[in-house]
Scaffold this motif. Structure first.
Motif, PDB file in Angstrom:
ATOM      1  N   GLY A 104      -0.453   0.645   4.413  1.00 58.07           N
ATOM      2  CA  GLY A 104       0.051   1.959   4.052  1.00 58.07           C
ATOM      3  C   GLY A 104       0.931   2.550   5.138  1.00 58.07           C
ATOM      4  O   GLY A 104       0.601   2.490   6.324  1.00 58.07           O
ATOM      5  N   ALA A 110       4.544   2.555   1.799  1.00 55.89           N
ATOM      6  CA  ALA A 110       5.205   1.499   2.571  1.00 55.89           C
ATOM      7  C   ALA A 110       6.680   1.394   2.180  1.00 55.89           C
ATOM      8  O   ALA A 110       7.043   1.580   1.022  1.00 55.89           O
ATOM      9  CB  ALA A 110       4.510   0.166   2.366  1.00 55.89           C
ATOM     10  N   SER A 142       0.821  -1.206   0.000  1.00 55.77           N
ATOM     11  CA  SER A 142       0.000   0.000   0.000  1.00 55.77           C
ATOM     12  C   SER A 142       0.859   1.261   0.000  1.00 55.77           C
ATOM     13  O   SER A 142       2.080   1.215   0.137  1.00 55.77           O
ATOM     14  CB  SER A 142      -0.959  -0.025   1.186  1.00 55.77           C
ATOM     15  N   VAL A 143       0.181   2.390  -0.085  1.00 59.16           N
ATOM     16  CA  VAL A 143       0.826   3.684  -0.299  1.00 59.16           C
ATOM     17  C   VAL A 143       1.862   3.987   0.789  1.00 59.16           C
ATOM     18  O   VAL A 143       1.616   3.821   1.969  1.00 59.16           O
ATOM     19  CB  VAL A 143      -0.241   4.798  -0.375  1.00 59.16           C
ATOM     20  N   HIS A 186      -7.228  -2.099   0.721  1.00 67.83           N
ATOM     21  CA  HIS A 186      -6.141  -1.628   1.567  1.00 67.83           C
ATOM     22  C   HIS A 186      -6.529  -1.554   3.037  1.00 67.83           C
ATOM     23  O   HIS A 186      -5.717  -1.168   3.878  1.00 67.83           O
ATOM     24  CB  HIS A 186      -5.669  -0.254   1.093  1.00 67.83           C
TER      25      HIS A 186
END
Length: 270
Positions: A232, A216, A213-214, A268
Motif C-alpha cells: 500500500g 500504490a 494494495s491501496v 496486504h
C-alpha cells in the motif's frame, strides 16, 4: 488460482459455477425478502435472458443521460458483449473473483447490482470492444461517463485479463498502453500510469495473480511479474520480479511473497 506452466505463463482459473443461474437465484431470494425491490429486480434481472443483458441494461441506466440515452447505451453494450464471447467469460470470472475475494460480498447478485469496481470493469470491456472495432469516439465517451459515475478511469485501449477484482475502485487509473493479466486484485487509489509525457508504449505491464494494495502507483513501461505483491502507498518505478514483494517510495523488493496466491488471499501485510 492460476497454475504456472513450465514457461512461467498461466491460464485463467476455470470453474463449473453457473454464474448466471446463481445471479437469478439470488435475485429471487432478494425479491422474496425485499418486496419493495420486486419491480427493479423483475425489470433488470428476472426478465432478462443472460448475464450480458443484465449488465448491459444496468450500465445503460447508470451511464445514460440527455446526451446519449440509457437504451442506446444499453444496446451498444449488449452488441459488444454478444459479439465477443470472451467478454462474457471474463465477466463471469470477474463475478467469481469478487465473491471469492471480498468478505463483504454475500451473493453473486451483489457485484452485478452494487459494486462499482465490477461495473466500471464491464463498461471498460464494452468500450474496449468498440475501440478495437474502429468506434473510438463512442469508446471514449463511455470511458468518460464511467469515470464520472464510478470514479475510476480505465482507458478503452488497455488490455485487461479475466478474474479481476477492483475492491472499492475509487481513484483507480489505468493508462492507455498498460496491460493487466488474469486474476489480478487491486484496491482503490491504484494508478498504472506513465512516468512523463512520452508517447508510445509508456504504461506498466502487470502479470497474472498480482496483488496491488491501496494507493500504490506503478509508473512507466515496467513489468510486475506474476504473483507479485505491491504494498500500500508504494511508488513502483522499476521492474518487480515474479513472486516478489515490493514496498516503499520508491519501491524496493523486500523479499518473496508470503503466500503463493497473493491476489486470491488478499493478504496486504508485508
Amino acid at each position: 488460482m492460476n497454475k504456472q506452466d513450465t514457461e512461467g505463463q498461466s491460464q485463467p482459473a476455470k470453474t463449473d459455477v453457473d454464474v448466471w443461474q446463481r445471479v437469478r437465484d439470488d435475485a429471487v431470494t432478494v425479491r422474496e425478502k425485499e418486496p419493495v425491490m420486486a419491480g427493479f429486480l423483475d425489470s433488470l434481472v428476472l426478465s432478462r435472458d443472460s448475464l450480458e443483458a443484465v449488465v448491459a441494461y444496468h450500465l445503460g441506466a447508470k451511464l445514460g443521460n440527455d446526451e446519449i440515452g440509457a437504451e442506446t447505451l444499453a444496446q451498444s453494450f449488449l452488441h459488444a458483449f454478444q459479439s465477443d464471447g470472451d467478454i462474457g467469460a471474463a465477466m463471469r470470472a470477474d463475478v467469481i473473483a469478487v465473491v471469492e475475494r471480498d468478505p463483504a460480498c454475500q451473493s453473486y447478485l451483489d457485484p452485478v447490482l452494487y459494486y462499482k469496481g465490477f461495473l466500471v470493469l464491464q463498461a471498460y470491456r464494452g468500450a474496449h470492444y468498440l475501440i478495437e472495432n474502429d468506434r473510438r469516439a463512442l469508446a471514449l465517451y463511455i470511458q468518460n461517463r464511467a469515470s464520472e459515475v464510478f470514479q475510476a478511469d480505465l482507458h478503452p485501449s488497455v488490455k485487461i485479463g479475466s478474474g479481476i477484482f477492483m475492491d472499492h475502485s475509487t481513484g483507480i487509473v489505468i493508462g492507455e498502453t498498460a496491460t493487466v493479466g488474469n486474476d489480478v486484485s487491486m484496491l482503490h487509489g491504484v494508478t498504472l500510469g506513465g512516468s512523463g509525457k512520452e508517447r508510445g508504449d509508456r504504461h506498466p505491464k502487470i502479470g497474472d495473480g498480482v496483488l496491488i494494495s491501496v494507493g500504490a502507483k506503478v509508473l512507466g513501461n515496467i513489468r510486475v511479474g506474476d504473483c507479485a505483491k505491491i504494498g500500500g502507498g508504494s511508488v513502483v518505478l522499476t521492474d518487480v520480479p515474479a513472486y516478489s514483494t515490493a514496498v516503499g517510495v520508491p519501491a524496493k523488493v523486500v523479499g518473496k511473497v508470503s503466500t503463493p496466491e497473493p491476489s486470491r488471499q488478499m493478504d496486504h501485510r508485508v
